[in-house]
Enzyme design. Sequence first.
Site, PDB file in Angstrom:
ATOM      1  N   THR A  20       0.811  -1.230   0.000  1.00  0.00           N
ATOM      2  CA  THR A  20       0.000   0.000   0.000  1.00  0.00           C
ATOM      3  C   THR A  20       0.840   1.274   0.000  1.00  0.00           C
ATOM      4  OG1 THR A  20      -0.207   0.064   2.406  1.00  0.00           O
ATOM      5  CG2 THR A  20      -1.875  -1.203   1.206  1.00  0.00           C
ATOM      6  N   TRP A  21       2.053   1.187  -0.528  1.00  0.00           N
ATOM      7  CA  TRP A  21       2.868   2.410  -0.645  1.00  0.00           C
ATOM      8  C   TRP A  21       2.158   3.404  -1.573  1.00  0.00           C
ATOM      9  CZ3 TRP A  21       8.572   2.513  -2.955  1.00  0.00           C
ATOM     10  CH2 TRP A  21       9.082   3.804  -2.824  1.00  0.00           C
ATOM     11  N   TYR A  57       4.517   5.996   4.250  1.00  0.00           N
ATOM     12  CA  TYR A  57       3.784   5.995   2.980  1.00  0.00           C
ATOM     13  C   TYR A  57       2.689   7.072   3.045  1.00  0.00           C
ATOM     14  CZ  TYR A  57       5.978   1.384   2.221  1.00  0.00           C
ATOM     15  OH  TYR A  57       6.867   0.348   2.068  1.00  0.00           O
ATOM     16  N   GLN A 175      12.166  -8.182   4.813  1.00  0.00           N
ATOM     17  CA  GLN A 175      11.498  -7.625   3.629  1.00  0.00           C
ATOM     18  C   GLN A 175      12.527  -6.942   2.735  1.00  0.00           C
ATOM     19  OE1 GLN A 175       8.172  -4.290   2.390  1.00  0.00           O
ATOM     20  NE2 GLN A 175       7.716  -5.487   4.203  1.00  0.00           N
ATOM     21  N   TYR A 203       9.480  -7.302  -1.780  1.00  0.00           N
ATOM     22  CA  TYR A 203       8.816  -6.053  -2.211  1.00  0.00           C
ATOM     23  C   TYR A 203       9.198  -5.698  -3.640  1.00  0.00           C
ATOM     24  CZ  TYR A 203      12.719  -2.674  -0.921  1.00  0.00           C
ATOM     25  OH  TYR A 203      13.870  -1.941  -0.797  1.00  0.00           O
ATOM     26  N   LYS A 214       1.991  -3.623 -18.557  1.00  0.00           N
ATOM     27  CA  LYS A 214       1.171  -2.482 -18.981  1.00  0.00           C
ATOM     28  C   LYS A 214       1.999  -1.212 -19.194  1.00  0.00           C
ATOM     29  CE  LYS A 214      -2.566  -4.841 -18.918  1.00  0.00           C
ATOM     30  NZ  LYS A 214      -3.271  -5.198 -17.713  1.00  0.00           N
ATOM     31  N   ARG A 227       9.034   6.664 -10.400  1.00  0.00           N
ATOM     32  CA  ARG A 227       9.503   6.071 -11.646  1.00  0.00           C
ATOM     33  C   ARG A 227      10.103   7.102 -12.586  1.00  0.00           C
ATOM     34  NH1 ARG A 227       4.153   2.512 -12.004  1.00  0.00           N
ATOM     35  NH2 ARG A 227       3.366   4.482 -11.206  1.00  0.00           N
ATOM     36  N   GLN A 285      -7.036  -3.841 -10.662  1.00  0.00           N
ATOM     37  CA  GLN A 285      -5.656  -4.320 -10.792  1.00  0.00           C
ATOM     38  C   GLN A 285      -5.485  -5.699 -10.147  1.00  0.00           C
ATOM     39  OE1 GLN A 285      -3.471  -0.953  -9.128  1.00  0.00           O
ATOM     40  NE2 GLN A 285      -2.930  -0.245 -11.190  1.00  0.00           N
TER      41      GLN A 285
HETATM   42  P1  NAP Z   1       5.194  -3.213  -7.332  1.00  0.00           P
HETATM   43  O1  NAP Z   1       4.232  -4.034  -6.584  1.00  0.00           O
HETATM   44  O2  NAP Z   1       6.335  -3.888  -7.980  1.00  0.00           O
HETATM   45  O3  NAP Z   1       4.458  -2.402  -8.472  1.00  0.00           O
HETATM   46  C1  NAP Z   1       3.397  -1.547  -8.198  1.00  0.00           C
HETATM   47  C2  NAP Z   1       2.941  -0.996  -9.523  1.00  0.00           C
HETATM   48  O4  NAP Z   1       2.386  -2.031 -10.300  1.00  0.00           O
HETATM   49  C3  NAP Z   1       1.922   0.086  -9.437  1.00  0.00           C
HETATM   50  O5  NAP Z   1       2.567   1.144 -10.039  1.00  0.00           O
HETATM   51  C4  NAP Z   1       0.765  -0.336 -10.318  1.00  0.00           C
HETATM   52  O6  NAP Z   1       0.513   0.591 -11.351  1.00  0.00           O
HETATM   53  C5  NAP Z   1       1.306  -1.535 -11.038  1.00  0.00           C
HETATM   54  N1  NAP Z   1       0.305  -2.601 -11.109  1.00  0.00           N
HETATM   55  C6  NAP Z   1      -0.109  -3.404 -10.100  1.00  0.00           C
HETATM   56  N2  NAP Z   1      -1.053  -4.252 -10.569  1.00  0.00           N
HETATM   57  C7  NAP Z   1      -1.223  -3.955 -11.864  1.00  0.00           C
HETATM   58  C8  NAP Z   1      -2.071  -4.459 -12.884  1.00  0.00           C
HETATM   59  N3  NAP Z   1      -2.941  -5.461 -12.662  1.00  0.00           N
HETATM   60  N4  NAP Z   1      -1.984  -3.915 -14.126  1.00  0.00           N
HETATM   61  C9  NAP Z   1      -1.110  -2.916 -14.376  1.00  0.00           C
HETATM   62  N5  NAP Z   1      -0.297  -2.391 -13.462  1.00  0.00           N
HETATM   63  C10 NAP Z   1      -0.364  -2.911 -12.218  1.00  0.00           C
HETATM   64  O7  NAP Z   1       5.808  -2.015  -6.489  1.00  0.00           O
HETATM   65  P2  NAP Z   1       5.742  -1.470  -5.027  1.00  0.00           P
HETATM   66  O8  NAP Z   1       4.360  -0.977  -4.728  1.00  0.00           O
HETATM   67  O9  NAP Z   1       6.890  -0.569  -4.900  1.00  0.00           O
HETATM   68  O10 NAP Z   1       6.030  -2.713  -4.117  1.00  0.00           O
HETATM   69  C11 NAP Z   1       4.995  -3.444  -3.486  1.00  0.00           C
HETATM   70  C12 NAP Z   1       4.931  -3.119  -2.013  1.00  0.00           C
HETATM   71  O11 NAP Z   1       6.150  -3.487  -1.363  1.00  0.00           O
HETATM   72  C13 NAP Z   1       4.766  -1.636  -1.651  1.00  0.00           C
HETATM   73  O12 NAP Z   1       3.459  -1.168  -1.855  1.00  0.00           O
HETATM   74  C14 NAP Z   1       5.181  -1.676  -0.203  1.00  0.00           C
HETATM   75  O13 NAP Z   1       4.160  -2.215   0.601  1.00  0.00           O
HETATM   76  C15 NAP Z   1       6.377  -2.626  -0.273  1.00  0.00           C
HETATM   77  N6  NAP Z   1       7.668  -1.916  -0.423  1.00  0.00           N
HETATM   78  C16 NAP Z   1       8.508  -1.898   0.644  1.00  0.00           C
HETATM   79  C17 NAP Z   1       9.718  -1.238   0.558  1.00  0.00           C
HETATM   80  C18 NAP Z   1      10.630  -1.258   1.765  1.00  0.00           C
HETATM   81  O14 NAP Z   1      11.620  -0.520   1.812  1.00  0.00           O
HETATM   82  N7  NAP Z   1      10.360  -2.090   2.728  1.00  0.00           N
HETATM   83  C19 NAP Z   1      10.107  -0.592  -0.611  1.00  0.00           C
HETATM   84  C20 NAP Z   1       9.243  -0.652  -1.707  1.00  0.00           C
HETATM   85  C21 NAP Z   1       8.023  -1.316  -1.608  1.00  0.00           C
HETATM   86  P3  NAP Z   1      -0.139   2.082 -11.278  1.00  0.00           P
HETATM   87  O15 NAP Z   1       0.961   3.023 -11.039  1.00  0.00           O
HETATM   88  O16 NAP Z   1      -0.731   2.236 -12.613  1.00  0.00           O
HETATM   89  O17 NAP Z   1      -1.132   2.046 -10.156  1.00  0.00           O
END
Ligand code: NAP
Length: 332
Positions: A20-21, A57, A175, A203, A214, A227, A285
Site C-alpha cells: 500500500t505504498w 507511505y 522484507q 517487495y 502495462k 519512476r 488491478q
Molecule cells: P510493485 O508491486 O512492484 O508495483 C506496483 C505498480 O504495479 C503500481 O505502479 C501499479 O501501477 C502496477 N500494477 C499493479 N497491478 C497492476 C495491474 N494489474 N496492471 C497494471 N499495473 C499494475 O511495487 P511497489 O508498490 O513498490 O512494491 C509493493 C509493495 O512493497 C509496496 O506497496 C510496499 O508495501 C512494499 N515496499 C517496501 C519497501 C521497503 O523498503 N520495505 C520498498 C518498496 C516497496 P499504477 O501506477 O498504474 O497504479
Amino acid sequence: MEKIILGASGVETSRIGLGTWAIGGWMWGGTDEAESIAAIRRAVESGITLIDTAPVYGFGRSEEIVGKALSEGGLRGEAQIATKAGLDWADGKVFRDARPARIRQEIEDSLRRLRTDVIDLYQIHWPDLETPIEETAKALDDLRREGKIRAIGVSNHSPEQMDAFRAVTRLDTVQPPYNLVEREIERDVLPYAVSAGLTVLSYGALCRGLLSGKVTAERAFEGDDLRRYDPKFKPERRPQYLAAVAGLQTLAQARYGKSVLELALRWVLDQGPTIALWGARRPAQLDPVGGIADWKLDAETRAEIDAILRRCVSQPLAPTFMAPPLRRPAGV
Ligand code: NAP
C-alpha cells in the site's frame, strides 16, 4: 490462496500481500481514497489477507486508509496488518531513526491510524546505522511481550544486521526488494532467511509496475512518481526491460496461458519461503489474483526466463536508488 506462517510467530497469512505504498500517494503521483479503500477490500475478499503498509507511505495517509478500509468494512478480523517503524520525516524528506523512544511513539501513532489494538507484523523499515541494532531489537521485543505486536520483522537489512537483531529477540521476517529482474538477495539474504527460518516478504514484486506488462515506452509518470527517477524507467534502459517483458509475456502465454504479471508473481512464490507484495491501488488491478495460485514454473521455463533476461538486459540495475539518507540533520 496459498498460505504461510510468518517465521516462528504462529501468524498465518496469504502468500500474496497487498502493498500500500502507492495508496499513500507520496512518490506515486497522489492517491484516490475511494479507489484505495475499494482495492483493500477487494484484496481481503479475494483472499489477499496480508496488508503491508508503513507510517512513511504518505506520512500517515496509507495507514489511515488501511485502518478505515478494514474497520468500516468489518474486515479487521480477516486481515493481517504489517506495518513498519524507524523512519522519520520532515518537509517531505525522509530520515532513518530507530531509537527506542521513537519506536515507542511510532507504535501508538500506527495503532491509532490503523484503528486496531495489535499489529500482526512490525518491521524496522531501514537499518538506522547510528543506533545499536540491539537497542532497536530490544524495543520490539518489549512491544511483543506487551501484546502490541505479534511478529517481528526487518526490511532492507543485511545478514550481519539480522544476526545482531537475532541475538536479542526472535526475528520472524525480512522484507527485501526481490523480483525477476532484481535478484541481489539470492547472494546473501535469501539463503540466510532459509537457514534462519525467516519468511521473506518480497517487495517490488512487479518491479514498480514494469512486470505488469502495462508499461509502454511512451508512458510518462507524473508529479512525484518515483519512476521518473528509477534508472530502469529512463529512456536509456527502459527499452531493454520492455523487450524482456515482451519475451516473458510470449513465454507465459505459450507455456501456461498466463500473463507476464501472473508469471512474475508465481516466480517469486517459487523461490522459497516467500510472500509476494503486490502494489495495487485500484480494485481491477487485482483481477488476475486467481491466476497466481496452484501452479508452478517448470525447470525448462525457468531456464528460458533467465535466457530472455540475459538476452535483453545487458547490465541489470539494482534497486538501490530508493535508500533513504541517514539521521535528520540538526535544524531540519
Ligand atoms: P510493485 O508491486 O512492484 O508495483 C506496483 C505498480 O504495479 C503500481 O505502479 C501499479 O501501477 C502496477 N500494477 C499493479 N497491478 C497492476 C495491474 N494489474 N496492471 C497494471 N499495473 C499494475 O511495487 P511497489 O508498490 O513498490 O512494491 C509493493 C509493495 O512493497 C509496496 O506497496 C510496499 O508495501 C512494499 N515496499 C517496501 C519497501 C521497503 O523498503 N520495505 C520498498 C518498496 C516497496 P499504477 O501506477 O498504474 O497504479
